[in-house]
Design a protein around this motif. Structure first.
Motif, PDB file in Angstrom:
ATOM      1  N   ARG A  90      42.086  -0.812  21.818  1.00 21.99           N
ATOM      2  CA  ARG A  90      41.310  -0.940  20.576  1.00 21.99           C
ATOM      3  C   ARG A  90      42.172  -0.604  19.356  1.00 21.99           C
ATOM      4  NH1 ARG A  90      37.649   1.493  23.770  1.00 21.99           N
ATOM      5  NH2 ARG A  90      38.008   3.549  22.865  1.00 21.99           N
ATOM      6  N   LEU A  91      42.979   0.459  19.464  1.00 20.49           N
ATOM      7  CA  LEU A  91      43.826   0.846  18.333  1.00 20.49           C
ATOM      8  C   LEU A  91      44.878  -0.212  18.025  1.00 20.49           C
ATOM      9  CD1 LEU A  91      44.231   4.632  19.144  1.00 20.49           C
ATOM     10  CD2 LEU A  91      43.155   3.665  17.095  1.00 20.49           C
ATOM     11  N   GLU A  92      45.452  -0.819  19.061  1.00 26.09           N
ATOM     12  CA  GLU A  92      46.427  -1.888  18.837  1.00 26.09           C
ATOM     13  C   GLU A  92      45.761  -3.101  18.209  1.00 26.09           C
ATOM     14  OE1 GLU A  92      48.011  -2.379  22.750  1.00 26.09           O
ATOM     15  OE2 GLU A  92      49.277  -0.596  22.588  1.00 26.09           O
ATOM     16  N   ASP A  93      44.554  -3.440  18.682  1.00 22.53           N
ATOM     17  CA  ASP A  93      43.819  -4.567  18.095  1.00 22.53           C
ATOM     18  C   ASP A  93      43.486  -4.292  16.634  1.00 22.53           C
ATOM     19  OD1 ASP A  93      43.955  -5.848  20.514  1.00 22.53           O
ATOM     20  OD2 ASP A  93      41.874  -5.404  21.106  1.00 22.53           O
ATOM     21  N   GLU A  94      43.091  -3.059  16.336  1.00 25.26           N
ATOM     22  CA  GLU A  94      42.768  -2.691  14.956  1.00 25.26           C
ATOM     23  C   GLU A  94      44.013  -2.777  14.067  1.00 25.26           C
ATOM     24  OE1 GLU A  94      41.197   1.286  12.682  1.00 25.26           O
ATOM     25  OE2 GLU A  94      40.299   0.796  14.626  1.00 25.26           O
ATOM     26  N   ALA A  95      45.141  -2.329  14.595  1.00 31.22           N
ATOM     27  CA  ALA A  95      46.389  -2.389  13.823  1.00 31.22           C
ATOM     28  C   ALA A  95      46.771  -3.841  13.556  1.00 31.22           C
ATOM     29  CB  ALA A  95      47.504  -1.675  14.567  1.00 31.22           C
ATOM     30  N   ILE A  99      46.861  -6.361   9.765  1.00 32.68           N
ATOM     31  CA  ILE A  99      47.900  -7.282   9.300  1.00 32.68           C
ATOM     32  C   ILE A  99      47.259  -8.615   8.899  1.00 32.68           C
ATOM     33  CG2 ILE A  99      49.927  -8.614   9.993  1.00 32.68           C
ATOM     34  CD1 ILE A  99      50.622  -6.328  11.896  1.00 32.68           C
ATOM     35  N   GLU A 100      46.330  -9.082   9.723  1.00 35.86           N
ATOM     36  CA  GLU A 100      45.713 -10.384   9.482  1.00 35.86           C
ATOM     37  C   GLU A 100      44.757 -10.358   8.289  1.00 35.86           C
ATOM     38  OE1 GLU A 100      43.861 -11.208  13.203  1.00 35.86           O
ATOM     39  OE2 GLU A 100      45.768 -11.371  14.265  1.00 35.86           O
ATOM     40  N   ASP A 101      44.051  -9.231   8.086  1.00 36.01           N
ATOM     41  CA  ASP A 101      43.024  -9.152   7.038  1.00 36.01           C
ATOM     42  C   ASP A 101      43.600  -9.111   5.630  1.00 36.01           C
ATOM     43  OD1 ASP A 101      41.139  -9.211   8.977  1.00 36.01           O
ATOM     44  OD2 ASP A 101      40.620  -7.084   8.872  1.00 36.01           O
ATOM     45  N   GLY A 102      44.712  -8.486   5.450  1.00 32.61           N
ATOM     46  CA  GLY A 102      45.245  -8.379   4.090  1.00 32.61           C
ATOM     47  C   GLY A 102      46.750  -8.286   4.111  1.00 32.61           C
ATOM     48  N   GLU A 103      47.303  -8.392   2.937  1.00 29.38           N
ATOM     49  CA  GLU A 103      48.747  -8.293   2.829  1.00 29.38           C
ATOM     50  C   GLU A 103      49.157  -6.833   2.942  1.00 29.38           C
ATOM     51  OE1 GLU A 103      50.390 -10.245  -0.548  1.00 29.38           O
ATOM     52  OE2 GLU A 103      48.967 -11.887  -0.421  1.00 29.38           O
ATOM     53  N   MET A 104      50.308  -6.609   3.547  1.00 27.54           N
ATOM     54  CA  MET A 104      50.814  -5.255   3.693  1.00 27.54           C
ATOM     55  C   MET A 104      51.106  -4.691   2.306  1.00 27.54           C
ATOM     56  SD  MET A 104      50.606  -4.858   6.844  1.00 27.54           S
ATOM     57  CE  MET A 104      51.492  -3.407   7.286  1.00 27.54           C
ATOM     58  N   GLY A 105      50.729  -3.453   2.099  1.00 27.78           N
ATOM     59  CA  GLY A 105      50.978  -2.824   0.814  1.00 27.78           C
ATOM     60  C   GLY A 105      49.775  -2.848  -0.101  1.00 27.78           C
ATOM     61  N   ASP A 106      48.708  -3.612   0.259  1.00 25.23           N
ATOM     62  CA  ASP A 106      47.484  -3.599  -0.541  1.00 25.23           C
ATOM     63  C   ASP A 106      46.879  -2.204  -0.489  1.00 25.23           C
ATOM     64  OD1 ASP A 106      47.776  -6.211  -1.137  1.00 25.23           O
ATOM     65  OD2 ASP A 106      46.160  -6.949   0.151  1.00 25.23           O
ATOM     66  N   VAL A 107      46.393  -1.748  -1.607  1.00 22.25           N
ATOM     67  CA  VAL A 107      45.787  -0.429  -1.685  1.00 22.25           C
ATOM     68  C   VAL A 107      44.294  -0.595  -1.866  1.00 22.25           C
ATOM     69  CG1 VAL A 107      45.753   1.753  -2.940  1.00 22.25           C
ATOM     70  CG2 VAL A 107      47.891   0.498  -2.707  1.00 22.25           C
ATOM     71  N   GLN A 108      43.518   0.162  -1.072  1.00 24.81           N
ATOM     72  CA  GLN A 108      42.070   0.112  -1.183  1.00 24.81           C
ATOM     73  C   GLN A 108      41.601   1.392  -1.860  1.00 24.81           C
ATOM     74  OE1 GLN A 108      40.800  -0.193   2.853  1.00 24.81           O
ATOM     75  NE2 GLN A 108      41.263  -2.373   3.010  1.00 24.81           N
ATOM     76  N   PHE A 109      40.697   1.263  -2.821  1.00 21.95           N
ATOM     77  CA  PHE A 109      40.158   2.421  -3.532  1.00 21.95           C
ATOM     78  C   PHE A 109      38.637   2.478  -3.396  1.00 21.95           C
ATOM     79  CE2 PHE A 109      44.197   1.811  -5.738  1.00 21.95           C
ATOM     80  CZ  PHE A 109      44.680   3.103  -5.739  1.00 21.95           C
ATOM     81  N   GLU A 122      47.421   3.096   7.586  1.00 25.45           N
ATOM     82  CA  GLU A 122      46.406   2.946   8.629  1.00 25.45           C
ATOM     83  C   GLU A 122      46.995   2.289   9.871  1.00 25.45           C
ATOM     84  OE1 GLU A 122      42.471   1.410   7.803  1.00 25.45           O
ATOM     85  OE2 GLU A 122      42.776   1.876   5.678  1.00 25.45           O
ATOM     86  N   ARG A 123      47.777   1.253   9.651  1.00 23.02           N
ATOM     87  CA  ARG A 123      48.369   0.544  10.787  1.00 23.02           C
ATOM     88  C   ARG A 123      49.325   1.449  11.554  1.00 23.02           C
ATOM     89  NH1 ARG A 123      52.972  -2.485  11.972  1.00 23.02           N
ATOM     90  NH2 ARG A 123      52.564  -4.093  13.507  1.00 23.02           N
ATOM     91  N   GLU A 124      50.171   2.184  10.839  1.00 28.79           N
ATOM     92  CA  GLU A 124      51.117   3.094  11.501  1.00 28.79           C
ATOM     93  C   GLU A 124      50.379   4.200  12.262  1.00 28.79           C
ATOM     94  OE1 GLU A 124      54.436   2.760  11.844  1.00 28.79           O
ATOM     95  OE2 GLU A 124      54.084   0.811  10.903  1.00 28.79           O
ATOM     96  N   ARG A 125      49.294   4.689  11.670  1.00 22.53           N
ATOM     97  CA  ARG A 125      48.497   5.721  12.347  1.00 22.53           C
ATOM     98  C   ARG A 125      47.895   5.168  13.635  1.00 22.53           C
ATOM     99  NH1 ARG A 125      42.668   6.960  12.043  1.00 22.53           N
ATOM    100  NH2 ARG A 125      42.763   4.863  11.240  1.00 22.53           N
ATOM    101  N   ASP A 126      47.331   3.972  13.567  1.00 21.07           N
ATOM    102  CA  ASP A 126      46.735   3.350  14.747  1.00 21.07           C
ATOM    103  C   ASP A 126      47.781   3.111  15.838  1.00 21.07           C
ATOM    104  OD1 ASP A 126      44.271   3.363  13.555  1.00 21.07           O
ATOM    105  OD2 ASP A 126      44.311   1.236  12.974  1.00 21.07           O
ATOM    106  N   LEU A 127      48.950   2.643  15.428  1.00 22.13           N
ATOM    107  CA  LEU A 127      50.005   2.403  16.415  1.00 22.13           C
ATOM    108  C   LEU A 127      50.513   3.707  17.032  1.00 22.13           C
ATOM    109  CD1 LEU A 127      52.009  -0.475  14.692  1.00 22.13           C
ATOM    110  CD2 LEU A 127      50.471  -0.631  16.669  1.00 22.13           C
TER     111      LEU A 127
END
Length: 187
Positions: A90-95, A99-109, A122-127
């Motif tokens: 699940r964590l690998e799928d989420e990571a 990548i697919e949902d948005g560009e790397m480096g996008d910041v969410q507020f 988030e991706r690094e944490r999941d991995l």
């Protein structure tokens, strides 16, 4: 000169050398008469008691760990393995979906992600969590293998039995708490 003459005339070294040649022959005769010790099986570590038997499931039990306890531990290891494998997937799928949902480096507020939590973090944490779960699965597999060999529940450092309470808390434990305290990062 008299002192040098005395050292040259004494020949006790030759007399001592002759009995020394006979002594190895006597020692060889004693060795031949002595029984040859049988080495411990290669899959059984030194200091670990010999197995008392094997269950139909392939669990080898010893004097320190009975069949009932080992079956409970086996079931706990299997269920933990299934849970961790699912978590890692699940964590690998989420990571990957990050990548697919948005560009790397996008910041969410928004309220859910906190202040400036990036998708990269988030991706690094999941991995990292996925890798940790997979590492624990490897340790569980090793514990199941030790259970089949009859060495489960014994420290890989000293061969001493690991307390049941520790094994119930961490079924894949390989060392005593006293042995673990010395090494940071070892499991």
């Amino acid at each position: 000169m008299a002192a040098t003459k005395k050292t040259t005339t004494k020949e006790p070294a030759k007399k001592v050398a002759t009995p020394a040649k006979k002594a190895p022959a006597k020692a060889a005769a004693k060795k031949a008469a002595a029984p040859i010790p049988t080495p411990a099986p290669a899959d059984h570590a030194e200091g670990i008691p010999a197995p008392r038997g094997t269950t139909k499931d392939g669990i080898v039990y010893t004097k320190d760990f009975d069949v009932k306890f080992l079956k409970a531990q086996h079931d706990a290891l299997i269920s933990e393995r299934v849970a961790l494998t699912g978590q890692a997937t699940r964590l690998e799928d989420e990571a990957n979906s990050l990548i697919e949902d948005g560009e790397m480096g996008d910041v969410q507020f928004d309220d859910e992600s906190g202040e400036g939590d990036t998708m990269v973090v988030e991706r690094e944490r999941d991995l990292a969590l996925s890798a940790q779960a997979r590492q624990t699965v490897v340790e569980i597999d090793a514990a199941l293998e030790r259970m089949a060999q009859g060495t489960y529940g014994y420290s890989i450092v000293s061969g001493a039995p690991i307390p049941r309470e520790r094994l119930e808390a961490i079924p894949w434990a390989t060392v005593l708490v006293e042995e673990k305290v010395g090494g940071i990062g070892r499991r």
